[in-house]
Design a protein around this motif. Structure first.
Motif, PDB file in Angstrom:
ATOM      1  N   TRP A 290       0.868  -1.323   0.074  1.00 54.61           N
ATOM      2  CA  TRP A 290      -0.391  -0.271   0.185  1.00 54.61           C
ATOM      3  C   TRP A 290       0.618   0.951  -0.117  1.00 54.61           C
ATOM      4  O   TRP A 290       2.058   1.496   1.102  1.00 54.61           O
ATOM      5  CB  TRP A 290      -0.554   0.326   1.028  1.00 54.61           C
ATOM      6  CG  TRP A 290      -1.626   1.648   1.282  1.00 54.61           C
ATOM      7  CD1 TRP A 290      -2.918   1.407   0.662  1.00 54.61           C
ATOM      8  CD2 TRP A 290      -1.744   2.982   2.231  1.00 54.61           C
ATOM      9  NE1 TRP A 290      -3.465   2.938   1.217  1.00 54.61           N
ATOM     10  CE2 TRP A 290      -1.916   3.404   1.982  1.00 54.61           C
ATOM     11  CE3 TRP A 290      -0.181   2.353   2.921  1.00 54.61           C
ATOM     12  CZ2 TRP A 290      -2.563   4.833   3.036  1.00 54.61           C
ATOM     13  CZ3 TRP A 290      -0.228   3.795   3.759  1.00 54.61           C
ATOM     14  CH2 TRP A 290      -1.380   4.812   3.908  1.00 54.61           C
ATOM     15  N   VAL A 291       0.906   2.303  -0.881  1.00 50.82           N
ATOM     16  CA  VAL A 291       1.021   3.484  -0.999  1.00 50.82           C
ATOM     17  C   VAL A 291       0.316   4.207  -0.629  1.00 50.82           C
ATOM     18  O   VAL A 291      -0.239   4.739  -1.354  1.00 50.82           O
ATOM     19  CB  VAL A 291       2.092   3.238  -2.150  1.00 50.82           C
ATOM     20  CG1 VAL A 291       2.806   4.777  -3.172  1.00 50.82           C
ATOM     21  CG2 VAL A 291       2.817   1.846  -3.074  1.00 50.82           C
ATOM     22  N   PRO A 292       0.392   5.633  -0.024  1.00 46.79           N
ATOM     23  CA  PRO A 292      -0.571   6.605   0.104  1.00 46.79           C
ATOM     24  C   PRO A 292      -0.695   7.449  -1.208  1.00 46.79           C
ATOM     25  O   PRO A 292      -0.217   8.724  -1.271  1.00 46.79           O
ATOM     26  CB  PRO A 292       0.142   7.651   1.296  1.00 46.79           C
ATOM     27  CG  PRO A 292       1.280   7.585   0.884  1.00 46.79           C
ATOM     28  CD  PRO A 292       1.567   5.784   0.625  1.00 46.79           C
ATOM     29  N   GLN A 293      -1.863   7.251  -2.104  1.00 46.63           N
ATOM     30  CA  GLN A 293      -0.847   8.319  -3.326  1.00 46.63           C
ATOM     31  C   GLN A 293      -2.232   9.206  -3.257  1.00 46.63           C
ATOM     32  O   GLN A 293      -1.353  10.105  -3.338  1.00 46.63           O
ATOM     33  CB  GLN A 293      -2.166   6.991  -4.612  1.00 46.63           C
ATOM     34  CG  GLN A 293      -1.589   5.283  -5.445  1.00 46.63           C
ATOM     35  CD  GLN A 293      -2.796   4.409  -4.805  1.00 46.63           C
ATOM     36  OE1 GLN A 293      -3.487   5.109  -5.727  1.00 46.63           O
ATOM     37  NE2 GLN A 293      -2.655   2.834  -4.307  1.00 46.63           N
ATOM     38  N   LYS A 294      -3.492   9.476  -2.808  1.00 46.79           N
ATOM     39  CA  LYS A 294      -4.412  10.617  -2.929  1.00 46.79           C
ATOM     40  C   LYS A 294      -3.164  11.566  -1.916  1.00 46.79           C
ATOM     41  O   LYS A 294      -3.301  12.763  -1.646  1.00 46.79           O
ATOM     42  CB  LYS A 294      -5.671  10.163  -2.070  1.00 46.79           C
ATOM     43  CG  LYS A 294      -6.230  11.574  -2.403  1.00 46.79           C
ATOM     44  CD  LYS A 294      -7.684  10.744  -1.982  1.00 46.79           C
ATOM     45  CE  LYS A 294      -8.655  12.375  -1.866  1.00 46.79           C
ATOM     46  NZ  LYS A 294     -10.484  12.658  -1.514  1.00 46.79           N
ATOM     47  N   TRP A 295      -2.811  11.073  -1.056  1.00 47.14           N
ATOM     48  CA  TRP A 295      -2.000  11.594   0.214  1.00 47.14           C
ATOM     49  C   TRP A 295      -0.284  12.321  -0.289  1.00 47.14           C
ATOM     50  O   TRP A 295      -0.596  13.687   0.137  1.00 47.14           O
ATOM     51  CB  TRP A 295      -1.598   9.643   1.343  1.00 47.14           C
ATOM     52  CG  TRP A 295      -0.882  10.984   2.732  1.00 47.14           C
ATOM     53  CD1 TRP A 295      -1.477  12.195   3.581  1.00 47.14           C
ATOM     54  CD2 TRP A 295      -0.295  11.625   3.297  1.00 47.14           C
ATOM     55  NE1 TRP A 295      -1.752  12.189   4.809  1.00 47.14           N
ATOM     56  CE2 TRP A 295       0.071  12.838   4.566  1.00 47.14           C
ATOM     57  CE3 TRP A 295       1.288  11.670   2.110  1.00 47.14           C
ATOM     58  CZ2 TRP A 295       0.847  13.006   4.794  1.00 47.14           C
ATOM     59  CZ3 TRP A 295       2.546  11.906   2.052  1.00 47.14           C
ATOM     60  CH2 TRP A 295       2.667  12.657   4.302  1.00 47.14           C
TER      61      TRP A 295
END
Length: 618
Positions: A290-295
């Protein structure tokens, strides 16, 4: 005189109507405090009377800003970049800014010109994962200030928001190594990608630090098509697991593997990167990081806005990366491991296996990847004969919540440890939010596997403790498996129910339940004329699959309970705890459950089954 249409009204018209200069009108509209209150009121009245609306372009020119920021991305088709864009758009919108988006189509040679053109039209620039060579990027950055880089580390003085993709790929490698994999393929991303270089460096470190690890690096790309086209090279590399550059590459790989008949993860484990929205819906669901894309987009905007406004930049760091373990990864195929040379349990990564000199006999999983609606619990699957014939099924299409051999109970103080729907009188099977969990608290292995387990209700409150003992040995030309569980009502009284005790006739299932795979033919043998609901001390399934014939003989060695059994629709059986009446346990009362299984690569008749069952009873 007729009213002038509003689209022809100019600032000069307002100035004449208010009897002031154009500069005064401009100062009033921009909120300047240097205009006398009565004059400002006269100007606002003229604006309202004439219904004047200033030109956004003219206002931008007068203020020297556009209230727009430019975003340059390599590929708008990549959901990761789409989510970064969403984060930037949402965050900048609250500050009154709009976003101009430009795509480079993964072409480093065009990236500088596109970035310069976009910056000329806007107040600032965000570059996401720029592919420019380092020297070219350093030349460009002074010309496009203020600028923020995403997933590319900039020089001093340039803000960057960076995911540690080296750490991310190491998380994946450690997971696969924990499952017993030692020969892995890495499907490499775009050569100009800084995050791809970070992955490659981390893989070099992993090779040095992990004994026996072999990494095969294969040039690939970033798209579904690239992953799809890589399959032949992956199979030729003789690896047991694949680390894909991103989830899109993994999707393409999974699609092609399915077409050529390679089972994932039984034959080959596959992992992705980024955990984009579709990852959990892949077939099988994709293990990924999991990578915090929107963040990432939100933080990039915060730092860019600080640069525009001269405010203090945020010091927030990127959230911790997390491994999303799903169905696309599993242990190394049994045929790729050295045989144990004896019947015994061995740890293989995050699970345990029972093996012999003929290979894998049984695998003990902890149920951590089971969906909550399936009532997560430890289980055995696959369980095989000495000849390698599988005699368990896990999460089949007809009953997704059935897993190999498990201690599955439909009702424990109202909590489902069976999974799926719960029978509600007057409504029938109903999906309730009542699924519990059985969590292992520690496993010890000697001649047997001993698992200490706590049962929790749907609120996370403990209900029971269990000590489970699993033992395997060679017997009768095949092998024998003994399952013994002792449940203790340590946390208060416990009532065990089944659908039969809550209003559904002849549905008294719940206990040690064995789900078998389907076969061309299945014959049920029992000491009773009708096995269903009988108190027979044993039950046997004789199955034929092509030229292979197997027998699973289930024996109740101690207390005999009614048999719940199915042979049509699906094949499965187990002694029932609450066949027609609830089973009540008082605080600290113990309940002992035992089942012995013989797994044979031959057919038994009723008399031989009875003889063998007698030898297995205590």
């Amino acid at each position: 005189m007729g009213r002038t249409p509003k689209d022809t009204i100019t600032i000069a018209d307002v100035a004449r109507a208010a009897e002031v200069s154009r500069a005064t009108v401009s100062r009033v509209m921009n909120g300047r405090l240097s205009v006398a209150p009565d004059i400002a009121e006269r100007v606002r009245a003229a604006i309202d009377r004439l219904n004047y609306r200033p030109s956004d372009l003219a206002r931008s020119l007068s203020l020297g800003r556009t209230n727009m920021v430019a975003l340059v991305v390599p590929d708008l088709g990549n959901p990761l970049f789409q989510q970064v864009l969403r984060g930037i758009t949402n965050a900048s919108g609250t500050a009154g800014y709009r976003v101009l988006v430009a795509e480079t189509a993964e072409d480093p040679s065009a990236e500088a010109a596109i970035a310069l053109e976009a910056r000329r039209r806007c107040d600032a620039l965000i570059m996401v994962a720029p592919r420019l060579p380092e020297e070219s990027l350093l030349e460009l950055l002074p010309e496009v200030q203020p600028v923020v880089l995403v997933n590319r580390q900039g020089p001093p003085g340039v803000s960057s928001v960076v995911v540690d993709y080296g750490r991310a790929v190491r998380i994946v490698v450690d997971h696969l190594v924990g499952l017993g994999h030692r020969r892995l393929a890495f499907l490499s991303g775009p050569p100009a990608s800084a995050s791809n270089l970070a992955r490659l460096r981390a893989l070099e470190v992993a090779e040095r630090e992990i004994p026996g690890l072999q990494l095969v690096r294969l040039d690939c790309g970033w798209s579904i098509e690239d992953g799809y086209a890589s399959v032949e090279r992956v199979l030729e590399s003789d690896v047991t697991a694949v680390v894909a550059f991103n989830d899109l590459v993994a999707f393409g790989l999974l699609a092609r593997l399915n077409e050529v008949g390679v089972a994932v993860p039984a034959d080959l484990s596959v992992t992705g990167m980024d955990d984009i929205g579709l990852s959990r819906f892949a077939v099988p669901s994709l293990t990924t990081v999991w990578v915090p894309q929107k963040w990432l987009g939100e933080l990039a905007w915060q730092r860019l806005h600080a640069a525009i406004s001269g405010a203090e930049a945020s010091a927030d760091g990127v959230p911790e990366l997390r491994l999303a373990v799903r169905a696309s990864t599993g242990p190394v195929p049994a045929e790729r491991r050295a045989a144990t040379g004896r019947v015994g349990w061995q740890r293989q990564g995050d699970l345990f296996e029972l093996g012999s000199d003929s290979g894998l006999l049984a695998r003990y999983e902890f149920g951590r990847r089971m969906p909550g609606v399936h009532a997560p619990r430890p289980y055995l699957h696959p369980v095989r004969t000495l000849g390698g014939q599988p005699l368990t099924e896990a999460s089949p299409v007809d009953h997704r919540h059935q897993y190999g051999v498990s201690l599955a109970v439909a009702g424990v103080n109202g909590t489902s440890h069976w999974g799926g729907r719960t029978f509600v009188e007057g409504h029938g099977p109903t999906l309730l939010r009542n699924h519990g969990q059985q969590r292992s608290r520690g496993v010890t292995v000697d001649d047997s596997l001993i698992d200490d387990i706590v049962w929790y209700d749907e609120q996370g409150r403990p209900q029971l403790v269990e000590r489970r003992r699993l033992h395997g040995e060679l017997a009768e030309g095949g092998w024998r498996l003994d399952w013994e569980s002792v449940l203790t009502a340590r946390y208060g009284p416990v009532r065990i129910d089944s659908p039969a005790t809550t209003g559904r006739p002849k549905a008294g299932y719940g206990g040690i339940f064995w789900r078998l795979p389907s076969a061309e033919s299945t014959t049920v043998l029992s000491a009773a004329e009708d096995a269903y609901g009988s108190m027979s001390p044993w039950l046997a399934f004789v199955q034929r699959r092509g030229d292979a014939v197997t027998t699973l003989l289930l024996v109740q060695p101690d207390e005999i309970r009614p048999w719940f059994v199915r042979s049509t629709g699906y094949v499965g059986a187990g002694p029932a705890l609450a066949w027609s009446e609830p089973l009540d346990l008082q605080p600290n009362q113990e309940l002992s459950l035992t089942l012995t299984a013989y797994l044979l690569d031959r057919s038994l008749d009723a008399s031989e089954a009875a003889r063998l069952a007698d030898s297995g009873r205590r």
